[in-house]
Motif scaffolding. Structure first.
Motif, PDB file in Angstrom:
ATOM      1  N   LEU A   4      29.517 -35.505 -34.358  1.00 57.23           N
ATOM      2  CA  LEU A   4      29.660 -36.752 -33.618  1.00 57.23           C
ATOM      3  C   LEU A   4      30.537 -36.588 -32.380  1.00 57.23           C
ATOM      4  O   LEU A   4      30.650 -37.498 -31.578  1.00 57.23           O
ATOM      5  N   GLY A   5      31.134 -35.431 -32.204  1.00 55.99           N
ATOM      6  CA  GLY A   5      32.011 -35.236 -31.059  1.00 55.99           C
ATOM      7  C   GLY A   5      32.534 -33.831 -31.034  1.00 55.99           C
ATOM      8  O   GLY A   5      32.275 -33.033 -31.929  1.00 55.99           O
ATOM      9  N   PRO A   6      33.280 -33.475 -29.997  1.00 59.28           N
ATOM     10  CA  PRO A   6      33.796 -32.127 -29.876  1.00 59.28           C
ATOM     11  C   PRO A   6      34.825 -31.817 -30.946  1.00 59.28           C
ATOM     12  O   PRO A   6      35.650 -32.649 -31.296  1.00 59.28           O
ATOM     13  N   GLY A   7      34.744 -30.629 -31.541  1.00 59.34           N
ATOM     14  CA  GLY A   7      35.701 -30.198 -32.537  1.00 59.34           C
ATOM     15  C   GLY A   7      36.826 -29.421 -31.899  1.00 59.34           C
ATOM     16  O   GLY A   7      36.810 -29.149 -30.704  1.00 59.34           O
ATOM     17  N   PRO A   8      37.826 -29.044 -32.689  1.00 56.52           N
ATOM     18  CA  PRO A   8      38.983 -28.358 -32.118  1.00 56.52           C
ATOM     19  C   PRO A   8      38.754 -26.899 -31.788  1.00 56.52           C
ATOM     20  O   PRO A   8      39.600 -26.279 -31.161  1.00 56.52           O
ATOM     21  N   SER A   9      37.617 -26.325 -32.240  1.00 57.94           N
ATOM     22  CA  SER A   9      37.395 -24.901 -32.012  1.00 57.94           C
ATOM     23  C   SER A   9      36.392 -24.657 -30.892  1.00 57.94           C
ATOM     24  O   SER A   9      35.211 -24.986 -31.009  1.00 57.94           O
ATOM     25  N   PHE A  10      36.852 -24.054 -29.803  1.00 56.65           N
ATOM     26  CA  PHE A  10      35.972 -23.692 -28.703  1.00 56.65           C
ATOM     27  C   PHE A  10      35.059 -22.543 -29.097  1.00 56.65           C
ATOM     28  O   PHE A  10      33.905 -22.471 -28.674  1.00 56.65           O
ATOM     29  N   VAL A  11      35.551 -21.631 -29.937  1.00 53.59           N
ATOM     30  CA  VAL A  11      34.746 -20.494 -30.380  1.00 53.59           C
ATOM     31  C   VAL A  11      33.539 -20.972 -31.190  1.00 53.59           C
ATOM     32  O   VAL A  11      32.432 -20.458 -31.040  1.00 53.59           O
ATOM     33  N   PHE A  99      40.566 -16.263 -26.689  1.00 50.60           N
ATOM     34  CA  PHE A  99      41.592 -16.766 -27.594  1.00 50.60           C
ATOM     35  C   PHE A  99      42.522 -17.736 -26.864  1.00 50.60           C
ATOM     36  O   PHE A  99      42.915 -18.769 -27.409  1.00 50.60           O
ATOM     37  N   THR A 100      42.850 -17.434 -25.613  1.00 55.78           N
ATOM     38  CA  THR A 100      43.681 -18.334 -24.816  1.00 55.78           C
ATOM     39  C   THR A 100      42.984 -19.680 -24.623  1.00 55.78           C
ATOM     40  O   THR A 100      43.603 -20.742 -24.772  1.00 55.78           O
ATOM     41  N   VAL A 101      41.677 -19.636 -24.304  1.00 58.42           N
ATOM     42  CA  VAL A 101      40.917 -20.876 -24.143  1.00 58.42           C
ATOM     43  C   VAL A 101      40.838 -21.627 -25.464  1.00 58.42           C
ATOM     44  O   VAL A 101      40.932 -22.865 -25.497  1.00 58.42           O
ATOM     45  N   GLU A 102      40.692 -20.894 -26.563  1.00 60.81           N
ATOM     46  CA  GLU A 102      40.632 -21.515 -27.890  1.00 60.81           C
ATOM     47  C   GLU A 102      41.892 -22.321 -28.176  1.00 60.81           C
ATOM     48  O   GLU A 102      41.821 -23.461 -28.661  1.00 60.81           O
ATOM     49  N   LEU A 103      43.048 -21.763 -27.864  1.00 64.77           N
ATOM     50  CA  LEU A 103      44.308 -22.473 -28.104  1.00 64.77           C
ATOM     51  C   LEU A 103      44.454 -23.686 -27.181  1.00 64.77           C
ATOM     52  O   LEU A 103      44.919 -24.748 -27.609  1.00 64.77           O
ATOM     53  N   LYS A 108      44.125 -29.686 -26.521  1.00 63.37           N
ATOM     54  CA  LYS A 108      43.581 -30.846 -25.807  1.00 63.37           C
ATOM     55  C   LYS A 108      42.850 -31.796 -26.749  1.00 63.37           C
ATOM     56  O   LYS A 108      42.946 -33.015 -26.618  1.00 63.37           O
ATOM     57  N   ILE A 109      42.090 -31.229 -27.695  1.00 64.12           N
ATOM     58  CA  ILE A 109      41.314 -32.070 -28.609  1.00 64.12           C
ATOM     59  C   ILE A 109      42.194 -32.737 -29.660  1.00 64.12           C
ATOM     60  O   ILE A 109      42.059 -33.928 -29.951  1.00 64.12           O
ATOM     61  N   GLU A 110      43.129 -31.964 -30.235  1.00 61.46           N
ATOM     62  CA  GLU A 110      43.954 -32.479 -31.328  1.00 61.46           C
ATOM     63  C   GLU A 110      45.233 -33.154 -30.848  1.00 61.46           C
ATOM     64  O   GLU A 110      45.878 -33.877 -31.607  1.00 61.46           O
ATOM     65  N   GLY A 111      45.615 -32.874 -29.599  1.00 57.90           N
ATOM     66  CA  GLY A 111      46.837 -33.479 -29.083  1.00 57.90           C
ATOM     67  C   GLY A 111      48.105 -32.848 -29.615  1.00 57.90           C
ATOM     68  O   GLY A 111      49.194 -33.411 -29.468  1.00 57.90           O
ATOM     69  N   THR A 112      47.977 -31.671 -30.229  1.00 55.47           N
ATOM     70  CA  THR A 112      49.141 -30.969 -30.749  1.00 55.47           C
ATOM     71  C   THR A 112      48.880 -29.471 -30.694  1.00 55.47           C
ATOM     72  O   THR A 112      47.727 -29.033 -30.623  1.00 55.47           O
ATOM     73  N   ARG A 113      49.931 -28.685 -30.744  1.00 59.27           N
ATOM     74  CA  ARG A 113      49.795 -27.234 -30.677  1.00 59.27           C
ATOM     75  C   ARG A 113      49.633 -26.658 -32.082  1.00 59.27           C
ATOM     76  O   ARG A 113      50.277 -27.112 -33.023  1.00 59.27           O
ATOM     77  N   LEU A 114      48.780 -25.677 -32.231  1.00 59.54           N
ATOM     78  CA  LEU A 114      48.644 -24.989 -33.501  1.00 59.54           C
ATOM     79  C   LEU A 114      49.962 -24.330 -33.892  1.00 59.54           C
ATOM     80  O   LEU A 114      50.729 -23.884 -33.040  1.00 59.54           O
ATOM     81  N   SER A 115      50.225 -24.268 -35.197  1.00 62.58           N
ATOM     82  CA  SER A 115      51.376 -23.508 -35.662  1.00 62.58           C
ATOM     83  C   SER A 115      51.132 -22.030 -35.393  1.00 62.58           C
ATOM     84  O   SER A 115      49.995 -21.595 -35.152  1.00 62.58           O
ATOM     85  N   LEU A 116      52.174 -21.223 -35.434  1.00 65.87           N
ATOM     86  CA  LEU A 116      52.019 -19.792 -35.198  1.00 65.87           C
ATOM     87  C   LEU A 116      51.109 -19.165 -36.253  1.00 65.87           C
ATOM     88  O   LEU A 116      50.273 -18.310 -35.935  1.00 65.87           O
ATOM     89  N   ASP A 117      51.230 -19.607 -37.499  1.00 67.12           N
ATOM     90  CA  ASP A 117      50.336 -19.123 -38.554  1.00 67.12           C
ATOM     91  C   ASP A 117      48.895 -19.520 -38.257  1.00 67.12           C
ATOM     92  O   ASP A 117      47.968 -18.735 -38.474  1.00 67.12           O
TER      93      ASP A 117
END
Length: 263
Positions: A4-11, A99-103, A108-117
């Motif tokens: 229904l919309g864009p997901g958080p993973s560009f890959v 990988f840089t674009v993925e992050l 942008k989609i989730e409005g938050t940064r992924l954890s390092l893990d």
């Protein structure tokens, strides 16, 4: 991915809609007819009191030929992480960029940064997807490190060609010069180093690797080429300036000359 919309993973988006743009596919389309591709080495990473340092030499080889003296193998992937790559240079650089674009896409989609893990897990998935290329001799082995804003410390992650993820303690190296760089790190690294001291340790480890491994390039005073070095701490990722590295390389040579050190 959510239909229904864009997901958080560009890959995942590329896998679904444009698989021809994935690094492994692009490598197949542009592979040299002889089967030889440039390979990049060597990467070192070490922790210090406030974060981590990662450094990579500038040489890429193709068989017994120097393919490039200016390749960059360490990349800032987001504000608090860096990625070093060894292996098939073209595929590795494409994976680093993707990988840089993925992050960026996730943030942008989730409005938050992924954890390092979470970042390390995403990278492991990308390496796993490249397994068929690795089996054809075009493997990519990354070294990932960053500052964990939740734990308040720097962390280092290594991977194998199947996408296995391993957290390293204190320091780690990858690439053809890694045995020599690792030996240097074991002697030079110590707990509680400051940032400047940690950078010097990383540069010395690359210097030792270049002394014994023909695929690793040392500091080039004629061409003014120095390793690519990043520090990552609570303030973010920072590339060490060439002028600082030039002075550091000169000091290392002067110290070894004064001590009569040949190996």
């Amino acid at each position: 991915m959510n239909e229904l919309g864009p997901g958080p993973s560009f890959v995942e988006h590329l896998h679904r809609d444009r698989p021809d743009l994935l690094p492994a596919t692009a490598a197949l389309l542009h592979a040299d007819a002889s089967g030889q591709v440039p390979h990049g080495t060597t990467i070192v990473a070490a922790s210090y009191a406030d974060g981590i340092v990662m450094a990579g030499d500038r040489r890429a080889t193709m068989g017994n030929v120097i393919a490039s003296r200016r390749i960059e193998k360490v990349f800032e992937t987001d504000r608090f992480s860096v990625l070093g790559i060894a292996g098939a240079a073209g595929v590795a650089i494409d994976i680093a960029k993707l990988f840089t674009v993925e992050l960026e896409h996730y943030e942008k989609i989730e409005g938050t940064r992924l954890s390092l893990d979470g970042k390390a897990n995403r990278l492991a998935s990308m390496i796993r997807a490249n397994l068929h290329m690795a089996m054809q001799g075009m493997s990519v082995v990354p070294l990932f490190a960053g500052f964990d804003t939740h734990a308040g410390t720097g962390r280092i992650f290594s991977f194998d060609i199947t996408g296995g993820r391993y957290e390293e303690v204190e320091h780690h190296t990858i690439g053809s010069g890694s045995p020599y760089a690792h030996g240097a790190l074991k002697k030079l690294w110590e707990p509680g180093l400051g940032a400047t001291a940690a950078v010097r340790v990383a540069v010395e480890a690359l210097y030792d690797a270049a002394d014994d491994d023909s695929a690793t390039g040392g500091p080039d005073t004629v061409r003014k080429l120095w390793p690519v070095v990043y520090t990552v701490d609570a303030t973010g990722a920072h590339r060490v300036e060439d002028a600082i590295l030039a002075d550091m390389a000169a000091a290392i040579v002067a110290d070894r000359t004064a001590n009569g050190r040949q190996s």
